[in-house]
Motif scaffolding. Structure first.
Motif, PDB file in Angstrom:
ATOM      1  N   MET A  66      18.685 -10.396   0.652  1.00 41.18           N
ATOM      2  CA  MET A  66      18.380  -9.016   0.952  1.00 41.18           C
ATOM      3  C   MET A  66      17.109  -8.560   0.242  1.00 41.18           C
ATOM      4  O   MET A  66      16.656  -9.196  -0.692  1.00 41.18           O
ATOM      5  N   LEU A  67      16.644  -7.441   0.644  1.00 44.18           N
ATOM      6  CA  LEU A  67      15.472  -6.818   0.026  1.00 44.18           C
ATOM      7  C   LEU A  67      15.910  -6.162  -1.276  1.00 44.18           C
ATOM      8  O   LEU A  67      16.866  -5.387  -1.291  1.00 44.18           O
ATOM      9  N   SER A  68      15.229  -6.475  -2.372  1.00 45.08           N
ATOM     10  CA  SER A  68      15.646  -5.931  -3.661  1.00 45.08           C
ATOM     11  C   SER A  68      15.456  -4.416  -3.695  1.00 45.08           C
ATOM     12  O   SER A  68      14.629  -3.848  -2.973  1.00 45.08           O
ATOM     13  N   SER A  69      16.228  -3.777  -4.560  1.00 45.96           N
ATOM     14  CA  SER A  69      16.178  -2.316  -4.621  1.00 45.96           C
ATOM     15  C   SER A  69      14.821  -1.810  -5.104  1.00 45.96           C
ATOM     16  O   SER A  69      14.432  -0.682  -4.806  1.00 45.96           O
ATOM     17  N   ALA A  70      14.086  -2.631  -5.847  1.00 41.62           N
ATOM     18  CA  ALA A  70      12.758  -2.223  -6.318  1.00 41.62           C
ATOM     19  C   ALA A  70      11.767  -2.081  -5.164  1.00 41.62           C
ATOM     20  O   ALA A  70      10.748  -1.402  -5.293  1.00 41.62           O
ATOM     21  N   HIS A  71      12.057  -2.715  -4.033  1.00 44.72           N
ATOM     22  CA  HIS A  71      11.153  -2.676  -2.881  1.00 44.72           C
ATOM     23  C   HIS A  71      11.658  -1.798  -1.750  1.00 44.72           C
ATOM     24  O   HIS A  71      11.031  -1.725  -0.696  1.00 44.72           O
ATOM     25  N   ARG A  72      12.789  -1.116  -1.935  1.00 42.90           N
ATOM     26  CA  ARG A  72      13.357  -0.289  -0.880  1.00 42.90           C
ATOM     27  C   ARG A  72      12.800   1.121  -0.942  1.00 42.90           C
ATOM     28  O   ARG A  72      12.762   1.746  -1.991  1.00 42.90           O
ATOM     29  N   MET A  73      12.370   1.615   0.174  1.00 45.62           N
ATOM     30  CA  MET A  73      11.873   2.983   0.280  1.00 45.62           C
ATOM     31  C   MET A  73      13.074   3.885   0.568  1.00 45.62           C
ATOM     32  O   MET A  73      13.840   3.612   1.487  1.00 45.62           O
ATOM     33  N   ARG A  74      13.206   4.941  -0.226  1.00 44.45           N
ATOM     34  CA  ARG A  74      14.356   5.817  -0.070  1.00 44.45           C
ATOM     35  C   ARG A  74      13.985   7.285   0.140  1.00 44.45           C
ATOM     36  O   ARG A  74      14.746   8.040   0.725  1.00 44.45           O
ATOM     37  N   ARG A  75      12.853   7.707  -0.376  1.00 46.97           N
ATOM     38  CA  ARG A  75      12.484   9.125  -0.294  1.00 46.97           C
ATOM     39  C   ARG A  75      11.802   9.424   1.036  1.00 46.97           C
ATOM     40  O   ARG A  75      10.953   8.673   1.504  1.00 46.97           O
ATOM     41  N   SER A  76      12.162  10.553   1.611  1.00 41.01           N
ATOM     42  CA  SER A  76      11.583  10.927   2.901  1.00 41.01           C
ATOM     43  C   SER A  76      10.078  11.178   2.781  1.00 41.01           C
ATOM     44  O   SER A  76       9.342  10.983   3.750  1.00 41.01           O
ATOM     45  N   THR A  77       9.618  11.574   1.592  1.00 42.41           N
ATOM     46  CA  THR A  77       8.177  11.782   1.415  1.00 42.41           C
ATOM     47  C   THR A  77       7.421  10.466   1.528  1.00 42.41           C
ATOM     48  O   THR A  77       6.300  10.436   2.050  1.00 42.41           O
ATOM     49  N   ASP A  78       8.015   9.373   1.044  1.00 41.58           N
ATOM     50  CA  ASP A  78       7.382   8.057   1.181  1.00 41.58           C
ATOM     51  C   ASP A  78       7.327   7.628   2.648  1.00 41.58           C
ATOM     52  O   ASP A  78       6.323   7.089   3.116  1.00 41.58           O
ATOM     53  N   PHE A  79       8.432   7.873   3.379  1.00 42.08           N
ATOM     54  CA  PHE A  79       8.450   7.549   4.806  1.00 42.08           C
ATOM     55  C   PHE A  79       7.371   8.354   5.536  1.00 42.08           C
ATOM     56  O   PHE A  79       6.605   7.807   6.331  1.00 42.08           O
ATOM     57  N   GLY A  80       7.323   9.647   5.262  1.00 40.02           N
ATOM     58  CA  GLY A  80       6.346  10.512   5.924  1.00 40.02           C
ATOM     59  C   GLY A  80       4.915  10.125   5.614  1.00 40.02           C
ATOM     60  O   GLY A  80       4.059  10.126   6.498  1.00 40.02           O
ATOM     61  N   ALA A  81       4.656   9.770   4.360  1.00 44.30           N
ATOM     62  CA  ALA A  81       3.297   9.376   3.976  1.00 44.30           C
ATOM     63  C   ALA A  81       2.881   8.096   4.686  1.00 44.30           C
ATOM     64  O   ALA A  81       1.729   7.968   5.128  1.00 44.30           O
ATOM     65  N   ALA A  82       3.799   7.165   4.822  1.00 42.38           N
ATOM     66  CA  ALA A  82       3.467   5.907   5.494  1.00 42.38           C
ATOM     67  C   ALA A  82       3.249   6.110   6.987  1.00 42.38           C
ATOM     68  O   ALA A  82       2.321   5.545   7.574  1.00 42.38           O
TER      69      ALA A  82
END
Length: 116
Positions: free
Chosen positions: A1-17
């Motif tokens: 699985m993808l480690s938790s250090a590399h998981r995007m969780r905040r909606s601001t990060d999603f929106g920025a990307a």
């Protein structure tokens, strides 16, 4: 699985990307990549990856299976991305019936376009 250090969780990060990054669409997925313009010296920030699988893809069991496949595929490709970048992978309805090879080929093609 993808480690938790590399998981995007905040909606601001999603929106920025999604809003601030480049976009590459393929038959089973759409990838958005935002690369930081300024790189500070010192420790490189981790690459963050997030996944969007809507109800249009299918019922909950199918959506979960698609997310798992995408997480595994992205995990193997994190080293190709610049430090601190943000990757959002949005699954399209054909991803529900796509096999690993097709999803991997579409992801590789999208990443090649985004990293040019």
């Amino acid at each position: 699985m993808l480690s938790s250090a590399h998981r995007m969780r905040r909606s601001t990060d999603f929106g920025a990307a999604v809003r601030g990054g480049r976009r590459a669409g393929r038959s089973t997925l759409v990838a958005h990549l935002a690369v930081p313009a300024d790189r500070a010296t010192g420790a490189d920030p981790p690459v963050l990856a997030g996944f969007v699988v809507s109800k249009a893809v299918g019922p909950a069991v199918v959506r979960t299976a698609v997310k798992r496949k995408l997480r595994h595929l992205v995990r193997d490709r994190l080293d190709q991305l610049p430090p601190g970048s943000r990757l959002v992978v949005r699954a399209l309805p054909p991803a529900a019936t796509a096999d690993w090879t097709t999803l991997g080929a579409d992801l590789d093609s999208a990443l090649r376009k985004l990293l040019r």
